[in-house]
Design a protein around this motif. Structure first.
Motif, short mmCIF file in Angstrom:
data_model
loop_
_atom_site.label_atom_id
_atom_site.label_comp_id
_atom_site.label_asym_id
_atom_site.label_seq_id
_atom_site.Cartn_x
_atom_site.Cartn_y
_atom_site.Cartn_z
N THR A 1 1.58 3.19 5.68
CA THR A 1 1.08 1.95 5.07
C THR A 1 2.12 1.37 4.11
N GLU B 1 0.11 4.44 -0.46
CA GLU B 1 -0.57 5.72 -0.36
C GLU B 1 -0.01 6.65 0.71
N TYR C 1 -0.52 -1.38 -7.33
CA TYR C 1 -0.67 -2.62 -6.57
C TYR C 1 0.09 -3.76 -7.27
N ASP D 1 -5.86 1.40 9.41
CA ASP D 1 -5.55 2.47 8.46
C ASP D 1 -6.50 3.64 8.63
N ALA E 1 -4.17 -0.38 -3.84
CA ALA E 1 -3.32 0.80 -3.89
C ALA E 1 -3.20 1.15 -5.36
N THR F 1 -6.45 3.37 1.67
CA THR F 1 -5.56 2.35 1.11
C THR F 1 -5.55 1.12 2.01
N GLY F 2 -5.65 -0.01 1.40
CA GLY F 2 -5.60 -1.25 2.16
C GLY F 2 -6.84 -1.51 2.97
N PHE G 1 0.85 -1.20 0.00
CA PHE G 1 0.00 0.00 0.00
C PHE G 1 0.88 1.24 0.00
#
Lengths: 110, 378
Positions: free
Chosen positions: A61, A57, B331, A81, B328, A85-86, A55
């Motif tokens: 993360t 972002e 990813y 989080d 993401a 993200t995630g 992740f």
């Protein structure tokens, strides 16, 4: 005609054999899997990596193990989080929108 | 022994014939049961595979990473810091690391820039992760430019794309030379992002961390075991979230199976009454029902587990992918190495088979000890 119990035992035996094969398969790594894992571990050692690139972002993360401990939005590594993200929320539509990839195709640097 | 076995087989024959008389109901139950095992086993297999993969590859990460903290935040390592560490006994090697983040507005993604020695990446060149290369349409030999935080444009030639097999570790990675890194981020000379330490004796890692904290009170040592523990807990909580989401379904199934197993239909009661009237022992009736519970739950468990294994390792856990993997912008694409934790599967086996088989027995015992005549009339 076969007795129902014979059929049931045959079916259970078949399923049982499949489960045994699954265990055997998972314990005996294939050469490809093993070489991939070893190559990845070597890459981690060579580059001194500390985290999985899952992740990207936010800092905590992307590198949860290196996250600040006590500052706001940089909680301890096991924390939930704050960013999507995630998380369970799906990515915003504009991120999935396909568009023409021009990078690398233009004559001047893009 | 043979007589006993033959008796059990006759009981199973009778049980199967009895189940076949209520085919739709029992097949429905078997399906719901197998789906529940499939969901739980998929979850267990997927998270276990991720945990195993993370702990295997990250076992190669530095024994200690030393960060410097200023006002509770990660700050740059100033000159002279590395020399102070060199005097601590047990530290075999210390290396200043240079890395940072870069936001690329072209794909709305963050990259991790990392400096490497000149013999690995030449000045003016970069090596990029396969996911990043895919997102930007890059291949070896292409030129790409990034606008630095100071507004200057830097052009780099892609010397290589990192192996796609390593996407899980290098999706967003950009490797460049130390000189390029310092110029791009305008990093002050002699400063580093953090320090990677290797300790000769693994038993001494904690002691070395203690000494580091004493010698450099503004530092924060992060041990490799903490890195590994972080990933265990990250995947534990993802598994936990999924289990919480599934809790309602698990409870609904528990109620369904308890209702099915513990409440006897009038037809089943009449059947037991007839069996008792024609001379079946109470123990035979109980054994027959026990076989019924065992056959249904064992078949459901085996079917569910096999389907889960195929789903996770051959179809990439497609059903739960968004929840288990997250997302993401960059990813990575990755295939997990099949891993099965025997204890986890044994626990699932116990909690799916035992309660159902036990739940079947109580009402049967109650019906079997009552007078056949009253059971049949009821």
């Amino acid at each position: 005609m076969r007795r129902p119990s014979t059929l049931a035992f045959m079916m259970l035996a078949l399923l049982g054999v499949l489960v045994v094969l699954i265990f055997a398969h998972s314990w005996q790594l294939t050469v490809t899997d093993q070489s991939r894992l070893l190559a990845n571990r070597a890459l981690v050692t060579q580059l001194g990596l500390t985290d999985l690139s899952l992740f990207s972002e936010s800092r905590y993360t992307r590198h949860p193990s290196q996250a600040d401990l006590h500052s706001a939005l940089q909680d301890h590594p096991g924390a939930f989080d704050h960013f999507p993200t995630g998380s369970l929320i799906s990515p915003p539509a504009h991120l999935n929108k396909p568009h023409e990839r021009l990078a690398g195709k233009t004559t001047s640097p893009d | 022994m043979n007589v006993w076995l033959e008796k059990q087989r006759h009981l199973i024959d009778f049980t199967l014939a009895s189940l076949a008389r209520r085919k739709t109901k029992n097949l429905g139950l078997l399906l719901a049961y197998a789906v529940l095992v499939f969901v739980l086993a998929s979850l267990a297999l997927f998270t276990q595979a991720l945990r195993t993969e993370a702990s295997f590859v990250l076992a190669g990460s530095p024994e200690v990473i030393l960060q410097r903290m200023v006002a509770g935040r990660h700050d740059l390592i100033p000159p002279g810091y590395i020399e102070k560490i060199g005097r601590i006994r047990g530290v075999q090697k210390q290396e200043g690391r240079l890395w940072g983040y870069y936001y690329d507005p072209v794909v709305n993604a963050n990259y991790t820039f990392m400096a490497r020695p000149a013999d690995e990446v030449a000045s003016g060149s970069i090596m990029v992760g396969a996911t990043l290369a895919r997102a930007r349409g890059l291949a070896a030999g292409n030129v790409i430019s990034f606008r630095s935080y100071s507004g200057k444009l830097f052009a780099f030639k892609v010397s290589a794309v990192l192996s796609p097999d390593a996407e899980l570790l290098s999706a967003d990675l950009v490797l460049l030379s130390e000189a390029d890194f310092r110029a791009f981020f305008e990093y002050p000379a002699g400063h580093y992002t953090d320090i990677a330490l290797s300790v000769a004796n693994p038993q001494e890692v904690r002691k070395v961390a203690e000494k580091l904290s004493t010698t450099l009170p503004d530092s924060r040592p992060i041990l490799r075991e903490e890195v590994l523990r972080t990933y265990q807990s990250v995947f534990d909580w993802r598994e936990g979230i999924m289990l919480t989401v599934l809790a309602g379904a698990i409870l609904a199934f528990a109620i369904l199976s308890w209702e099915k197993a513990s409440g006897l239909s009038a037809e089943e009661k009449r059947e037991i009454g007839i069996l008792k009237a024609i001379g079946w022992e109470t123990s035979d009736v109980i054994r027959m029902k026990m076989w019924e519970g065992l056959l249904i739950s064992l078949t459901a468990f085996l079917l569910g587990f096999i389907a889960a294994y195929v789903h996770v390792f051959y179809f990439g856990a497609a059903v739960f992918e968004p929840v288990l993997k997250g997302w993401a912008v960059l990813y990575p694409r990755f295939a997990l190495v099949p891993t099965v934790d025997g204890l986890q599967i044994a626990t699932l086996f116990f909690f799916t088979i035992f309660p159902y088989t036990a739940a079947v027995l109580v009402p049967i015992w109650r019906a079997a000890i009552t007078d056949p005549d009253s059971v049949m009339r009821a």
